[in-house]
Scaffold this active site. Structure first.
Site, PDB file in Angstrom:
ATOM      1  N   ALA A 125       0.822  -1.210   0.000  1.00 45.72           N
ATOM      2  CA  ALA A 125       0.000   0.000   0.000  1.00 45.72           C
ATOM      3  C   ALA A 125       0.857   1.261   0.000  1.00 45.72           C
ATOM      4  O   ALA A 125       0.349   2.368   0.072  1.00 45.72           O
ATOM      5  CB  ALA A 125      -0.927   0.002   1.200  1.00 45.72           C
ATOM      6  N   ASP A 174      12.494   5.412   3.124  1.00 44.28           N
ATOM      7  CA  ASP A 174      11.585   4.560   3.893  1.00 44.28           C
ATOM      8  C   ASP A 174      12.303   3.922   5.084  1.00 44.28           C
ATOM      9  O   ASP A 174      11.816   3.974   6.222  1.00 44.28           O
ATOM     10  CB  ASP A 174      11.007   3.458   2.998  1.00 44.28           C
ATOM     11  CG  ASP A 174      10.314   4.031   1.773  1.00 44.28           C
ATOM     12  OD1 ASP A 174      10.013   5.242   1.778  1.00 44.28           O
ATOM     13  OD2 ASP A 174      10.078   3.265   0.820  1.00 44.28           O
ATOM     14  N   TYR A 224       9.221   3.233 -11.654  1.00 41.06           N
ATOM     15  CA  TYR A 224      10.130   3.861 -10.689  1.00 41.06           C
ATOM     16  C   TYR A 224      11.535   3.964 -11.297  1.00 41.06           C
ATOM     17  O   TYR A 224      12.164   5.021 -11.272  1.00 41.06           O
ATOM     18  CB  TYR A 224      10.150   3.017  -9.407  1.00 41.06           C
ATOM     19  CG  TYR A 224      10.896   3.619  -8.249  1.00 41.06           C
ATOM     20  CD1 TYR A 224      10.259   4.492  -7.367  1.00 41.06           C
ATOM     21  CD2 TYR A 224      12.230   3.306  -8.004  1.00 41.06           C
ATOM     22  CE1 TYR A 224      10.937   5.034  -6.288  1.00 41.06           C
ATOM     23  CE2 TYR A 224      12.912   3.841  -6.931  1.00 41.06           C
ATOM     24  CZ  TYR A 224      12.267   4.700  -6.069  1.00 41.06           C
ATOM     25  OH  TYR A 224      12.940   5.235  -5.000  1.00 41.06           O
TER      26      TYR A 224
HETATM   27  C1  GLA Z   1       9.354   4.559  -2.551  1.00 40.20           C
HETATM   28  C2  GLA Z   1      10.861   4.371  -2.354  1.00 40.20           C
HETATM   29  C3  GLA Z   1      11.461   5.589  -1.656  1.00 40.20           C
HETATM   30  C4  GLA Z   1      11.073   6.886  -2.344  1.00 40.20           C
HETATM   31  C5  GLA Z   1       9.566   6.931  -2.609  1.00 40.20           C
HETATM   32  C6  GLA Z   1       9.153   8.110  -3.447  1.00 40.20           C
HETATM   33  O1  GLA Z   1       8.700   4.588  -1.316  1.00 40.20           O
HETATM   34  O2  GLA Z   1      11.112   3.216  -1.588  1.00 40.20           O
HETATM   35  O3  GLA Z   1      12.854   5.430  -1.571  1.00 40.20           O
HETATM   36  O4  GLA Z   1      11.808   7.068  -3.512  1.00 40.20           O
HETATM   37  O5  GLA Z   1       9.106   5.756  -3.266  1.00 40.20           O
HETATM   38  O6  GLA Z   1       9.315   9.306  -2.727  1.00 40.20           O
END
Ligand code: GLA
Length: 386
Positions: A125, A174, A224
């Site tokens: 999520a 994260d 991504y």
């Molecule tokens: C994911 C990646 C993070 C970051 C976000 C976008 O959560 O794990 O490192 O790049 O996307 O801000």
């Protein structure tokens, strides 16, 4: 489920033993603002959630590592000498990847353990359930081995586990947020240097409401990586204007205005514009929060979403609909997608008197417009790993 119940389930799974189990916990995270900035060397402002992953660990005599969970069916059993030799493609790759990285850094797992995970974060999520598993594993195994627990190093080795073993090319945000969160504070992290500070997140009569679109995040990995490549291409071109540029986020919006004609590809230019303006919005958000100007913070959240939708193009219909519906509620100061995008969650700042209405009306209208049922979590900011 409380810790006592999780311990009981552990014993049902792995049996009684003279040695008592130890319990560790790592939260999930929500990014308040600063999206797709971490791999561009700028500022992000995530916060730890009040729910996460609990890990119960107990030593074993026979040199086996066993992994199981209350909420995921796959299990694993690995001999000490064989850690990291095989990938399963399941959640167990996260803890195994962490064990590999621990060994690389001179902290090998040298005893057998039973590891039992209880996850409260919805998987996939965009609330960092995987980072939460990684960080709690690193922290727990270091503690069990009698080593120091440096939470910055734990974040780095958890990210390395995800990059190298799991094979997802994520940035540091994260794992850093999960490892270094603080109750009632957001984390202002400079992703290039990893300098950080905790910023009080006192929202008074306003609540953070996370909305899960329950839209499967298809294609998120390939998109991504594509965004990362487009940012790298922008950086390369902008070096012709400023040779010593190491990261896109080093440019101010006004420098970007001067240099942007070097980016002849419109898509690449849009990606760079998002990064540079979003980075500036993070710093403006910190100022707004420090001055207790929640309206301004909400306005910046809205701008962030619009930029992710129009310039960075990582939103999707479901996220846009939920954000649109959220903004229709009078007590909403701001609403945006959070995390990588292409599905996952929104985050909104909503007056407490309007939260019930928000959950009801946004929920109904979201269902009517998308055919999906959203989930809503009204949540405070929790502690990092402990
Ligand atoms: C994911 C990646 C993070 C970051 C976000 C976008 O959560 O794990 O490192 O790049 O996307 O801000």
């Amino acid at each position: 489920m409380d810790t006592g119940q999780i311990k009981q389930m552990f014993i049902r799974k792995f049996g009684e033993s003279a040695i008592g189990p130890s319990v560790f916990h790592a939260p999930g995270r929500v990014n308040l603002i600063g999206e797709h900035i971490d791999y561009n060397g700028g500022y992000v402002l995530p916060a730890a959630l009040e729910f996460g992953t609990t890990l119960v660990i107990r030593e074993r005599e026979d040199g086996l590592i066993r992994l199981a969970s209350t909420n995921m069916p796959e299990e694993a059993e690995i001999k000490l000498g064989e850690i990291g030799l095989n990938k399963s493609g399941q959640w167990t790759d996260y803890p195994v990847g962490v064990m590999v990285e621990l060994a690389e850094r001179g902290f090998p797992v040298s005893k057998g353990y039973d590891l039992f995970y209880h996850g409260e974060i919805p998987n996939g999520a965009g609330l960092s359930s995987s980072a939460s598993i990684e960080v709690v594993t690193g922290y727990g195994l270091l503690a069990m081995g009698g080593y120091d627990r440096d939470t910055v190093q734990i974040a780095l080795l958890s990210q390395a586990a995800e990059n190298n073993f799991v094979g997802v090319n994520c940035g540091i945000m994260d794992q850093f947020a999960v490892a270094n969160g603080k109750k009632d504070h957001a984390i202002l992290l400079m992703c290039d240097t990893l300098e950080y500070k905790h910023v009080p997140f006192q929202t008074g009569s306003y609540k953070l409401v996370i909305g899960n679109t329950n839209k499967r995040r298809g294609l998120v990995d390939s998109k991504y990586n594509e965004r990362r490549e487009q940012c790298a291409a922008a950086l390369e071109r902008l070096r012709s204007c400023k040779a010593d540029l190491s990261y896109l986020a080093e440019l101010t919006p006004s420098q970007f205005e001067d240099f942007k004609s070097a980016l002849t590809d419109e898509t690449v230019r849009n990606r760079a514009q998002h990064v540079i303006e979003e980075n500036a919005r993070v710093l403006a958000s910190v100022e707004a929060l420090t001055a207790n100007d929640l309206e301004e913070f909400g306005r910046l959240m809205n701008l962030s979403h619009d930029s992710l939708r129009d310039l960075y193009e990582v939103s999707c219909d479901e996220l846009d609909v939920m954000v649109e519906e959220a903004r229709k509620i009078p007590g909403t100061l701001g609403a945006r997608m959070t995390g990588a995008g292409f599905g996952g969650c929104t985050v909104s700042l909503v007056h407490e008197d309007d939260v019930e209405r928000f959950v009801r009306e946004v929920g109904e209208n979201y269902r009517a417009r998308t055919g999906l049922t959203g989930d809503f979590y009204v949540c405070g900011v929790g502690e990092g790993v402990e």
